[in-house]
Scaffold this motif. Structure first.
Motif, PDB file in Angstrom:
ATOM      1  N   MET A 193     -41.354 -35.029   4.865  1.00 24.62           N
ATOM      2  CA  MET A 193     -39.723 -35.150   4.474  1.00 24.62           C
ATOM      3  C   MET A 193     -39.288 -36.036   5.621  1.00 24.62           C
ATOM      4  O   MET A 193     -38.486 -37.109   4.984  1.00 24.62           O
ATOM      5  CB  MET A 193     -39.141 -33.692   4.913  1.00 24.62           C
ATOM      6  N   GLU A 194     -39.578 -36.129   6.868  1.00 22.59           N
ATOM      7  CA  GLU A 194     -39.057 -37.068   7.834  1.00 22.59           C
ATOM      8  C   GLU A 194     -39.715 -38.549   7.316  1.00 22.59           C
ATOM      9  O   GLU A 194     -38.847 -39.427   7.313  1.00 22.59           O
ATOM     10  CB  GLU A 194     -39.644 -36.771   8.965  1.00 22.59           C
ATOM     11  N   GLN A 195     -40.952 -38.445   7.120  1.00 24.78           N
ATOM     12  CA  GLN A 195     -41.449 -39.879   6.760  1.00 24.78           C
ATOM     13  C   GLN A 195     -40.959 -40.572   5.451  1.00 24.78           C
ATOM     14  O   GLN A 195     -40.995 -41.782   5.306  1.00 24.78           O
ATOM     15  CB  GLN A 195     -43.208 -39.818   6.468  1.00 24.78           C
ATOM     16  N   THR A 196     -40.745 -39.645   4.464  1.00 25.58           N
ATOM     17  CA  THR A 196     -40.220 -40.254   3.241  1.00 25.58           C
ATOM     18  C   THR A 196     -38.733 -40.298   3.035  1.00 25.58           C
ATOM     19  O   THR A 196     -38.355 -40.879   2.214  1.00 25.58           O
ATOM     20  CB  THR A 196     -40.817 -39.445   1.913  1.00 25.58           C
ATOM     21  N   GLY A 197     -37.968 -39.618   3.758  1.00 26.85           N
ATOM     22  CA  GLY A 197     -36.495 -39.370   3.552  1.00 26.85           C
ATOM     23  C   GLY A 197     -36.124 -38.532   2.410  1.00 26.85           C
ATOM     24  O   GLY A 197     -35.021 -38.694   2.038  1.00 26.85           O
ATOM     25  N   LEU A 198     -36.927 -37.785   1.966  1.00 25.26           N
ATOM     26  CA  LEU A 198     -36.918 -36.928   0.983  1.00 25.26           C
ATOM     27  C   LEU A 198     -35.598 -35.887   1.038  1.00 25.26           C
ATOM     28  O   LEU A 198     -35.585 -35.391   2.136  1.00 25.26           O
ATOM     29  CB  LEU A 198     -38.114 -36.157   0.645  1.00 25.26           C
ATOM     30  N   PRO A 199     -34.775 -35.662   0.121  1.00 31.28           N
ATOM     31  CA  PRO A 199     -33.649 -34.843   0.325  1.00 31.28           C
ATOM     32  C   PRO A 199     -33.886 -33.526   0.309  1.00 31.28           C
ATOM     33  O   PRO A 199     -33.353 -32.741   1.133  1.00 31.28           O
ATOM     34  CB  PRO A 199     -32.527 -35.316  -0.803  1.00 31.28           C
ATOM     35  N   GLY A 200     -34.791 -32.700  -0.549  1.00 28.65           N
ATOM     36  CA  GLY A 200     -35.033 -31.707  -0.584  1.00 28.65           C
ATOM     37  C   GLY A 200     -36.383 -31.303  -1.266  1.00 28.65           C
ATOM     38  O   GLY A 200     -36.972 -31.999  -1.813  1.00 28.65           O
ATOM     39  N   LEU A 201     -37.042 -29.953  -0.850  1.00 27.01           N
ATOM     40  CA  LEU A 201     -38.466 -29.731  -1.003  1.00 27.01           C
ATOM     41  C   LEU A 201     -38.531 -28.406  -1.011  1.00 27.01           C
ATOM     42  O   LEU A 201     -37.951 -27.585  -0.161  1.00 27.01           O
ATOM     43  CB  LEU A 201     -39.366 -30.346   0.007  1.00 27.01           C
ATOM     44  N   ALA A 202     -39.400 -27.697  -2.048  1.00 23.88           N
ATOM     45  CA  ALA A 202     -39.515 -26.460  -1.886  1.00 23.88           C
ATOM     46  C   ALA A 202     -41.033 -26.151  -2.263  1.00 23.88           C
ATOM     47  O   ALA A 202     -41.472 -26.961  -3.114  1.00 23.88           O
ATOM     48  CB  ALA A 202     -38.881 -25.644  -3.202  1.00 23.88           C
ATOM     49  N   VAL A 203     -41.994 -25.065  -1.623  1.00 20.76           N
ATOM     50  CA  VAL A 203     -43.111 -25.056  -1.614  1.00 20.76           C
ATOM     51  C   VAL A 203     -43.593 -23.609  -1.465  1.00 20.76           C
ATOM     52  O   VAL A 203     -43.033 -22.728  -0.877  1.00 20.76           O
ATOM     53  CB  VAL A 203     -43.847 -25.563  -0.266  1.00 20.76           C
ATOM     54  N   ALA A 204     -44.774 -23.398  -2.375  1.00 20.01           N
ATOM     55  CA  ALA A 204     -45.195 -22.011  -2.445  1.00 20.01           C
ATOM     56  C   ALA A 204     -46.535 -21.955  -2.642  1.00 20.01           C
ATOM     57  O   ALA A 204     -47.296 -22.889  -3.128  1.00 20.01           O
ATOM     58  CB  ALA A 204     -44.431 -21.159  -3.433  1.00 20.01           C
ATOM     59  N   VAL A 205     -47.117 -20.966  -2.259  1.00 19.09           N
ATOM     60  CA  VAL A 205     -48.868 -20.997  -2.299  1.00 19.09           C
ATOM     61  C   VAL A 205     -49.274 -19.595  -2.789  1.00 19.09           C
ATOM     62  O   VAL A 205     -48.646 -18.561  -2.173  1.00 19.09           O
ATOM     63  CB  VAL A 205     -49.472 -21.212  -0.837  1.00 19.09           C
ATOM     64  N   VAL A 206     -50.083 -19.293  -3.522  1.00 22.15           N
ATOM     65  CA  VAL A 206     -50.616 -18.061  -4.167  1.00 22.15           C
ATOM     66  C   VAL A 206     -52.001 -18.147  -3.629  1.00 22.15           C
ATOM     67  O   VAL A 206     -52.643 -19.091  -3.730  1.00 22.15           O
ATOM     68  CB  VAL A 206     -50.460 -18.077  -5.320  1.00 22.15           C
ATOM     69  N   HIS A 207     -52.454 -16.818  -3.359  1.00 25.69           N
ATOM     70  CA  HIS A 207     -54.066 -16.638  -2.937  1.00 25.69           C
ATOM     71  C   HIS A 207     -54.333 -15.249  -3.283  1.00 25.69           C
ATOM     72  O   HIS A 207     -53.394 -14.214  -2.749  1.00 25.69           O
ATOM     73  CB  HIS A 207     -54.037 -16.889  -1.345  1.00 25.69           C
ATOM     74  N   ASN A 208     -55.226 -14.978  -3.912  1.00 30.32           N
ATOM     75  CA  ASN A 208     -55.779 -13.545  -4.343  1.00 30.32           C
ATOM     76  C   ASN A 208     -54.673 -12.774  -5.044  1.00 30.32           C
ATOM     77  O   ASN A 208     -54.462 -11.550  -4.624  1.00 30.32           O
ATOM     78  CB  ASN A 208     -56.333 -12.775  -3.125  1.00 30.32           C
ATOM     79  N   GLY A 209     -53.974 -13.432  -5.722  1.00 32.87           N
ATOM     80  CA  GLY A 209     -52.648 -12.627  -6.593  1.00 32.87           C
ATOM     81  C   GLY A 209     -51.573 -12.576  -5.893  1.00 32.87           C
ATOM     82  O   GLY A 209     -50.588 -11.760  -6.312  1.00 32.87           O
TER      83      GLY A 209
END
Length: 513
Positions: A48-64
């Motif tokens: 985010m800091e390196q690109t100046g991106l305004p917003g971001l959301a992240v999710a990870v799933v593992h074993n259901g």
């Protein structure tokens, strides 16, 4: 192994038999995932800091299970509106993978087949080759192997044309060989989606909601732009102006809804990833028949043959990117991009029952791809194999470059004078874009095009050459199009060519009486 892993392994046995062991047989795989998860927040903040991106959301799933879900930045620059995992984003071409799942569900129910000719369900659909028109299938169009050129029809959407009008005009394009030529086409895939919707007796948006979003509990996901706009907790799109992310306007992608019109949250998208990783199952109940789903998730076409035998090619399934990792594991992935304000990506490793998704509300700069690639590298190899952000930023910089031969040039100081403005006024026409009007306004010319009547002022350059500054999904800030008029013997203009509309040879318009 999951049901999906077993089936993909069988389909790709020639590759997988050479691998001595999969990571799901490793005793420390959970530790590797936990270590990568521990680094993920830091990677997200750094990118985010390196690109100046305004917003971001992240999710990870593992074993259901959802094992990570976080939001970063803001929904709109200049406002105190933090992103959360429940914020709705336009997800651009990640829509294709969801659409393929909708079709797979209907294939499993016997409503359609991947091998159905599109014309069976859309009798009015035609391409320039009659034989291809009769034989191109739903699967062909979902695999981008119909022979249509890259992004055919996108320019019509930019100027306000609707779905059917665009699909009808696909017949204007010369075709490459069927099934052996890959070219990414939003409206080819949309034609296939429309055929499935007609066969199902519903609109595409209703079909997607009924057979996928509602059963999965994806309550904040829709294939309608109106539903996205109605959401209070939605991310505003930001385009790039002079290298800075600026709130612009949300793209209206309904005409290509199957290919790019979905809005969703990372939590909702995680539900879809869990279902796919479990071979079409949801809480022990089959939602999509595994055989139909796996057709979408296995190689259908070579998408990039590369320039060297030392570099592995890329592949595409039905609406899904398919690749073999250096580890020998199969990777399922897709990116999405709106230059008006969306960058999205997911990556899934079925052998590890693992998936990550990242949504951003800025024009694509490689941030989401770098984040997901870094994470899956750390899970598989303990560290990133390279500086992914630098690599992806270089690639996406080409997408965000202004278009036009005169970009960056100074108007000539000795410019030849233009004719009288009345000589240029009139209606000009071609079969692809339809009528284009040139009018004299306030001692200058203006160009109006498309069903929405989009108007752009023309600036004189020299003689009968003018320029137009046009910003849309295909033309980023700074693009500058030449508009060149050809005079007739009577002093009026007999035709005009709009540079940025001429990539496929459709940019010349003849003056009508």
């Amino acid at each position: 192994m999951t049901r999906l892993t077993r089936t993909i392994a069988a389909a790709c046995g020639a590759v997988l038999l050479s691998i001595p062991a999969f990571a799901d047989e490793d005793s420390d795989i959970d530790a590797k995932v936990k270590a990568a998860l521990a680094n993920l927040d830091g990677h997200a903040r750094t990118i985010m800091e390196q690109t100046g991106l305004p917003g971001l959301a992240v999710a990870v799933v593992h074993n259901g299970e959802v094992v990570f879900a976080e939001g970063y930045g803001v929904k709109e620059v200049g406002k105190d509106s933090p992103i959360t995992p429940s914020t709705v984003f336009q997800i651009a071409s990640l829509s294709k993978s969801l659409a393929a799942t909708v079709v797979a569900r209907q294939v499993g129910e016997g409503v359609v087949s991947w091998d159905d000719p599109v014309k069976t369900h859309l009798p009015w659909f035609t391409l320039s080759d009659p034989w291809v028109t009769d034989h191109v299938t739903i699967g062909d169009l979902f695999a981008h192997r119909s022979g249509l050129p890259d992004h055919a029809g996108d320019d019509l959407e930019d100027f306000g044309f609707g779905r059917k009008a665009i699909l009808e005009r696909l017949s204007a394009f010369p075709l490459n060989p069927l099934r052996i030529t890959y070219a990414y086409t939003n409206y080819g895939l949309t034609a296939a989606g429309e055929a499935v919707a007609v066969a199902s007796g519903k609109t595409w948006a209703d079909l997607s909601e009924n057979v996928l979003y509602a059963p999965l509990g994806m309550d904040d996901t829709s294939s309608r732009f109106a539903d996205f706009i109605a959401k209070e907790d939605r991310a505003i799109g930001h385009t790039r102006v002079d290298g800075t992310f600026v709130p612009y306007r949300s793209r209206q992608p309904d005409p290509q809804s199957p290919a790019g019109g979905v809005s969703s949250t990372v939590l909702d998208f995680s539900r879809w990833m869990r279902m796919v990783l479990d071979g079409g199952m949801v809480d022990g109940t089959e939602l999509v028949k595994e055989e139909a789903l796996n057709s979408a998730l296995t190689v259908q076409v070579v998408s990039n043959r590369r320039d060297s035998a030392a570099v592995p090619p890329s592949f595409y399934g039905f609406g899904v990117g398919v690749s073999v990792e250096d580890s020998g594991r199969m990777m399922l992935s897709h990116s999405g991009a709106f230059t008006l304000g969306a960058g999205t990506n997911y990556r899934m490793l079925p052998a590890l029952n693992l998936g990550i998704v990242a949504f951003s509300n800025g024009a694509p700069v490689g941030a989401v791809e770098a984040l997901t690639m870094t994470f899956t590298d750390e899970v598989q190899y303990g560290a990133p194999r390279r500086d992914w952000l630098s690599l992806f930023q270089g690639g996406f910089a080409q997408m965000l470059a202004p278009i036009g031969e005169l970009v960056g040039q100074t108007p000539p100081s000795d410019a030849a004078p233009a004719a009288a403005l009345s000589a240029y006024e009139g209606t000009y026409q071609n079969a692809y874009f339809g009528p284009l009007k040139v009018t004299a306004e306030d001692d200058g010319l203006a160009l109006t095009i498309g069903p929405a009547g989009m108007t752009f002022p023309l600036t004189h350059w020299s003689a009968n050459t003018f320029t137009a500054s046009i910003i849309n999904e295909s033309l980023v800030d700074g693009s500058l199009s030449q508009v060149i008029f050809t005079p007739s013997n009577d002093g009026t203009m007999e035709s005009m060519t709009v540079e940025v509309l001429n990539e496929e040879g459709f940019g010349t318009f003849a003056r009508t009486p």
